[in-house]
Scaffold this motif. Structure first.
Motif, PDB file in Angstrom:
ATOM      1  N   GLY A 179      59.087  46.290  39.299  1.00 20.56           N
ATOM      2  CA  GLY A 179      58.369  46.109  38.804  1.00 20.56           C
ATOM      3  C   GLY A 179      58.969  46.818  37.182  1.00 20.56           C
ATOM      4  O   GLY A 179      58.306  46.375  36.699  1.00 20.56           O
ATOM      5  N   ALA A 180      59.920  47.678  37.275  1.00 18.55           N
ATOM      6  CA  ALA A 180      61.078  48.115  36.507  1.00 18.55           C
ATOM      7  C   ALA A 180      61.520  46.977  36.034  1.00 18.55           C
ATOM      8  O   ALA A 180      61.355  46.174  34.506  1.00 18.55           O
ATOM      9  CB  ALA A 180      61.451  49.398  37.610  1.00 18.55           C
ATOM     10  N   MET A 181      61.465  45.771  36.188  1.00 19.51           N
ATOM     11  CA  MET A 181      62.153  44.791  36.111  1.00 19.51           C
ATOM     12  C   MET A 181      61.359  43.522  35.105  1.00 19.51           C
ATOM     13  O   MET A 181      61.841  43.369  33.702  1.00 19.51           O
ATOM     14  CB  MET A 181      62.895  44.053  37.018  1.00 19.51           C
ATOM     15  CG  MET A 181      63.234  42.648  36.574  1.00 19.51           C
ATOM     16  SD  MET A 181      64.019  41.459  37.489  1.00 19.51           S
ATOM     17  CE  MET A 181      62.353  40.848  38.168  1.00 19.51           C
ATOM     18  N   LEU A 182      60.175  43.664  35.386  1.00 16.05           N
ATOM     19  CA  LEU A 182      59.268  43.031  35.030  1.00 16.05           C
ATOM     20  C   LEU A 182      58.469  43.840  33.246  1.00 16.05           C
ATOM     21  O   LEU A 182      58.318  43.459  32.444  1.00 16.05           O
ATOM     22  CB  LEU A 182      57.984  42.730  35.697  1.00 16.05           C
ATOM     23  CG  LEU A 182      58.309  40.838  37.125  1.00 16.05           C
ATOM     24  CD1 LEU A 182      57.565  41.169  37.488  1.00 16.05           C
ATOM     25  CD2 LEU A 182      58.980  40.601  35.369  1.00 16.05           C
ATOM     26  N   GLU A 183      58.304  45.216  33.724  1.00 17.70           N
ATOM     27  CA  GLU A 183      58.384  46.228  32.271  1.00 17.70           C
ATOM     28  C   GLU A 183      59.202  46.110  31.822  1.00 17.70           C
ATOM     29  O   GLU A 183      58.808  45.716  30.930  1.00 17.70           O
ATOM     30  CB  GLU A 183      57.831  47.485  33.063  1.00 17.70           C
ATOM     31  CG  GLU A 183      57.176  47.501  34.127  1.00 17.70           C
ATOM     32  CD  GLU A 183      56.565  49.641  34.454  1.00 17.70           C
ATOM     33  OE1 GLU A 183      57.376  50.023  33.684  1.00 17.70           O
ATOM     34  OE2 GLU A 183      55.801  49.516  34.161  1.00 17.70           O
ATOM     35  N   PHE A 184      60.668  46.067  31.846  1.00 18.46           N
ATOM     36  CA  PHE A 184      61.836  45.976  30.866  1.00 18.46           C
ATOM     37  C   PHE A 184      61.509  44.461  29.946  1.00 18.46           C
ATOM     38  O   PHE A 184      62.193  44.252  29.391  1.00 18.46           O
ATOM     39  CB  PHE A 184      63.310  45.894  31.434  1.00 18.46           C
ATOM     40  CG  PHE A 184      63.667  46.379  30.594  1.00 18.46           C
ATOM     41  CD1 PHE A 184      64.924  47.536  30.177  1.00 18.46           C
ATOM     42  CD2 PHE A 184      65.058  44.971  30.827  1.00 18.46           C
ATOM     43  CE1 PHE A 184      65.730  47.431  29.134  1.00 18.46           C
ATOM     44  CE2 PHE A 184      66.054  45.457  29.315  1.00 18.46           C
ATOM     45  CZ  PHE A 184      66.509  45.981  29.346  1.00 18.46           C
ATOM     46  N   ALA A 185      61.312  43.778  30.772  1.00 10.67           N
ATOM     47  CA  ALA A 185      61.127  41.723  30.204  1.00 10.67           C
ATOM     48  C   ALA A 185      60.207  42.877  29.361  1.00 10.67           C
ATOM     49  O   ALA A 185      60.377  41.224  28.112  1.00 10.67           O
ATOM     50  CB  ALA A 185      61.086  41.000  31.303  1.00 10.67           C
ATOM     51  N   ALA A 186      59.599  42.238  29.143  1.00  6.60           N
ATOM     52  CA  ALA A 186      57.520  42.730  28.975  1.00  6.60           C
ATOM     53  C   ALA A 186      58.507  43.504  27.575  1.00  6.60           C
ATOM     54  O   ALA A 186      58.185  43.425  25.975  1.00  6.60           O
ATOM     55  CB  ALA A 186      56.783  43.331  29.208  1.00  6.60           C
ATOM     56  N   ALA A 187      58.898  44.429  27.041  1.00  2.00           N
ATOM     57  CA  ALA A 187      59.436  45.688  26.781  1.00  2.00           C
ATOM     58  C   ALA A 187      60.745  44.545  25.736  1.00  2.00           C
ATOM     59  O   ALA A 187      60.780  45.000  24.124  1.00  2.00           O
ATOM     60  CB  ALA A 187      60.166  46.413  26.850  1.00  2.00           C
ATOM     61  N   VAL A 201      60.999  32.530  33.315  1.00  3.56           N
ATOM     62  CA  VAL A 201      60.527  32.601  34.588  1.00  3.56           C
ATOM     63  C   VAL A 201      60.845  34.361  35.042  1.00  3.56           C
ATOM     64  O   VAL A 201      62.193  34.534  34.907  1.00  3.56           O
ATOM     65  CB  VAL A 201      61.327  31.200  35.142  1.00  3.56           C
ATOM     66  CG1 VAL A 201      61.042  31.602  36.902  1.00  3.56           C
ATOM     67  CG2 VAL A 201      60.796  30.154  34.132  1.00  3.56           C
ATOM     68  N   PHE A 202      60.000  34.273  35.971  1.00  3.77           N
ATOM     69  CA  PHE A 202      61.518  35.619  37.495  1.00  3.77           C
ATOM     70  C   PHE A 202      60.706  34.730  38.268  1.00  3.77           C
ATOM     71  O   PHE A 202      60.426  34.362  39.016  1.00  3.77           O
ATOM     72  CB  PHE A 202      59.732  36.025  37.157  1.00  3.77           C
ATOM     73  CG  PHE A 202      59.622  37.422  38.650  1.00  3.77           C
ATOM     74  CD1 PHE A 202      61.064  37.776  38.734  1.00  3.77           C
ATOM     75  CD2 PHE A 202      58.593  37.412  39.471  1.00  3.77           C
ATOM     76  CE1 PHE A 202      61.146  38.601  40.073  1.00  3.77           C
ATOM     77  CE2 PHE A 202      58.967  38.885  40.206  1.00  3.77           C
ATOM     78  CZ  PHE A 202      60.017  39.745  40.964  1.00  3.77           C
ATOM     79  N   ALA A 227      54.121  39.399  35.968  1.00  2.37           N
ATOM     80  CA  ALA A 227      54.843  38.663  35.641  1.00  2.37           C
ATOM     81  C   ALA A 227      53.652  38.355  34.781  1.00  2.37           C
ATOM     82  O   ALA A 227      54.072  37.527  33.298  1.00  2.37           O
ATOM     83  CB  ALA A 227      55.032  37.349  36.613  1.00  2.37           C
ATOM     84  N   ALA A 228      52.677  38.033  34.969  1.00  2.00           N
ATOM     85  CA  ALA A 228      51.356  38.051  33.885  1.00  2.00           C
ATOM     86  C   ALA A 228      51.711  39.148  32.396  1.00  2.00           C
ATOM     87  O   ALA A 228      51.308  38.785  31.745  1.00  2.00           O
ATOM     88  CB  ALA A 228      49.929  37.350  34.410  1.00  2.00           C
ATOM     89  N   SER A 229      51.671  40.152  32.934  1.00  2.00           N
ATOM     90  CA  SER A 229      51.992  41.359  31.828  1.00  2.00           C
ATOM     91  C   SER A 229      52.872  41.143  30.992  1.00  2.00           C
ATOM     92  O   SER A 229      53.066  41.458  29.750  1.00  2.00           O
ATOM     93  CB  SER A 229      51.387  42.662  32.466  1.00  2.00           C
ATOM     94  OG  SER A 229      50.294  43.176  33.520  1.00  2.00           O
ATOM     95  N   GLU A 256      44.024  32.420  37.152  1.00  2.00           N
ATOM     96  CA  GLU A 256      44.127  33.575  36.476  1.00  2.00           C
ATOM     97  C   GLU A 256      44.100  33.708  35.394  1.00  2.00           C
ATOM     98  O   GLU A 256      43.690  33.134  33.873  1.00  2.00           O
ATOM     99  CB  GLU A 256      43.406  34.154  36.644  1.00  2.00           C
ATOM    100  CG  GLU A 256      41.977  35.312  36.088  1.00  2.00           C
ATOM    101  CD  GLU A 256      41.863  36.068  37.028  1.00  2.00           C
ATOM    102  OE1 GLU A 256      42.644  37.097  37.059  1.00  2.00           O
ATOM    103  OE2 GLU A 256      40.425  36.300  36.760  1.00  2.00           O
ATOM    104  N   ALA A 257      45.931  33.675  35.335  1.00  2.00           N
ATOM    105  CA  ALA A 257      46.762  34.211  33.984  1.00  2.00           C
ATOM    106  C   ALA A 257      47.192  32.409  33.628  1.00  2.00           C
ATOM    107  O   ALA A 257      47.979  32.800  32.569  1.00  2.00           O
ATOM    108  CB  ALA A 257      47.304  34.480  34.734  1.00  2.00           C
ATOM    109  N   GLY A 258      46.882  32.021  34.429  1.00  3.52           N
ATOM    110  CA  GLY A 258      47.626  30.686  33.746  1.00  3.52           C
ATOM    111  C   GLY A 258      49.233  30.108  34.446  1.00  3.52           C
ATOM    112  O   GLY A 258      49.854  29.527  33.264  1.00  3.52           O
ATOM    113  N   LEU A 259      49.918  30.898  35.156  1.00  2.00           N
ATOM    114  CA  LEU A 259      51.121  30.760  35.782  1.00  2.00           C
ATOM    115  C   LEU A 259      51.585  29.900  36.950  1.00  2.00           C
ATOM    116  O   LEU A 259      50.165  29.667  37.436  1.00  2.00           O
ATOM    117  CB  LEU A 259      51.700  32.369  36.490  1.00  2.00           C
ATOM    118  CG  LEU A 259      52.084  33.137  35.452  1.00  2.00           C
ATOM    119  CD1 LEU A 259      50.809  33.796  34.127  1.00  2.00           C
ATOM    120  CD2 LEU A 259      52.222  34.580  35.739  1.00  2.00           C
TER     121      LEU A 259
END
Length: 269
Positions: A179-187, A201-202, A227-229, A256-259
């Protein structure tokens, strides 16, 4: 009667494993108890715990769920377990994987067989193929780059996940988790060279030298939502080496998210 014991950690994997077994005994390392009934034990009293398993007729042990390295209390060690401390501390200097392998060796030295998740619920590890969506050629290249990065990081015992976009590494999974990794990637999504290019890609895979009977990487519906977020194009993972929980719901959220969701062979590009 031969029985199986489940060493249950946190998350959704332990309940799935327990439900698949007939009358298992369920234990949890003190401090990492799952949200289900489990008898606690302490690593400082590992040998008496193994004696208890054997006394209960246990011959097979399954590790299921997330735990972290516990803080050990020297005064809590019993004399027999204390004799193992030099072995475990030496292994810890090489990382968590080495320490875990040493603990597994102790279980096996007491005549207990360690069973992997693929022996209990093989359907939780998807074989090669795209489960939903369509990874583009650029997504496939990013996935190949991510697989190379994780393979190269293997000797450092860092993590089992990475995010790659347009050939660049945006984030690596470390102790704080997926979760922390994906939040970092989003930021830091703005660091992608082409704002209109491949979204990223995750990717997840076991560490190259990992004992696959325990601590396999795990994905599930929440991974898809995260991953969608993060604005990614999809999730790829090493085919046969990653657990996918609640596959139907994970696919629903991906659609739903198109992933895309892709169990990738190491040879795929």
């Amino acid at each position: 009667m031969t029985r199986t014991a489940v060493i249950a950690g946190q998350g959704a994997l332990a309940p799935a494993v327990i439900a698949a077994l007939e009358d298992p005994l369920v234990y949890a390392l003190e401090g990492f108890a799952p949200d289900l009934p489990a008898t606690p034990f302490r690593l400082e009293r590992l040998v008496p715990f193994l004696d208890e398993l054997i006394g209960q007729g246990v011959q097979k042990v399954v590790f299921a769920g997330a735990i972290r390295r516990p803080r050990l209390e020297p005064e809590a060690f019993d004399p027999r377990t204390a004799q193992l401390v030099p072995r475990i501390l030496t292994a810890m200097q090489s990382g968590d994987d080495a320490a875990l392998r040493e603990v597994l060796d102790v279980f096996e030295e007491h005549g207990l067989e360690i069973c992997g998740i693929e022996e209990i619920i093989p359907d939780l590890l998807p074989p090669a193929g795209v489960l939903t969506g369509t990874p583009s050629d650029l997504d496939r290249r990013d996935s190949a780059q991510a697989a190379n990065i994780l393979s190269g990081l293997g000797p450092f015992d860092i993590g089992q996940g990475v995010v790659v976009a347009q050939g660049l590494c945006l984030a690596i999974e470390t102790l704080p988790g997926t979760g922390a990794m994906l939040e970092f990637a989003a930021a830091h999504a703005g660091l992608r060279p082409n704002p209109n290019g491949a979204r990223g890609v995750f990717y997840k895979a076991p560490k190259p030298s990992q004992d696959r009977r325990v601590d396999l990487p795990t994905l599930g519906p929440d991974s898809v939502s995260q991953a969608a977020s993060a604005g990614l194009a999809g999730i790829a993972w090493q085919a046969g080496g990653v657990i996918l929980l609640d596959r139907k719901e994970a696919i629903r959220r991906a659609d739903e998210a198109g992933l895309f969701l892709w169990a990738r062979e190491d040879s795929d590009i």
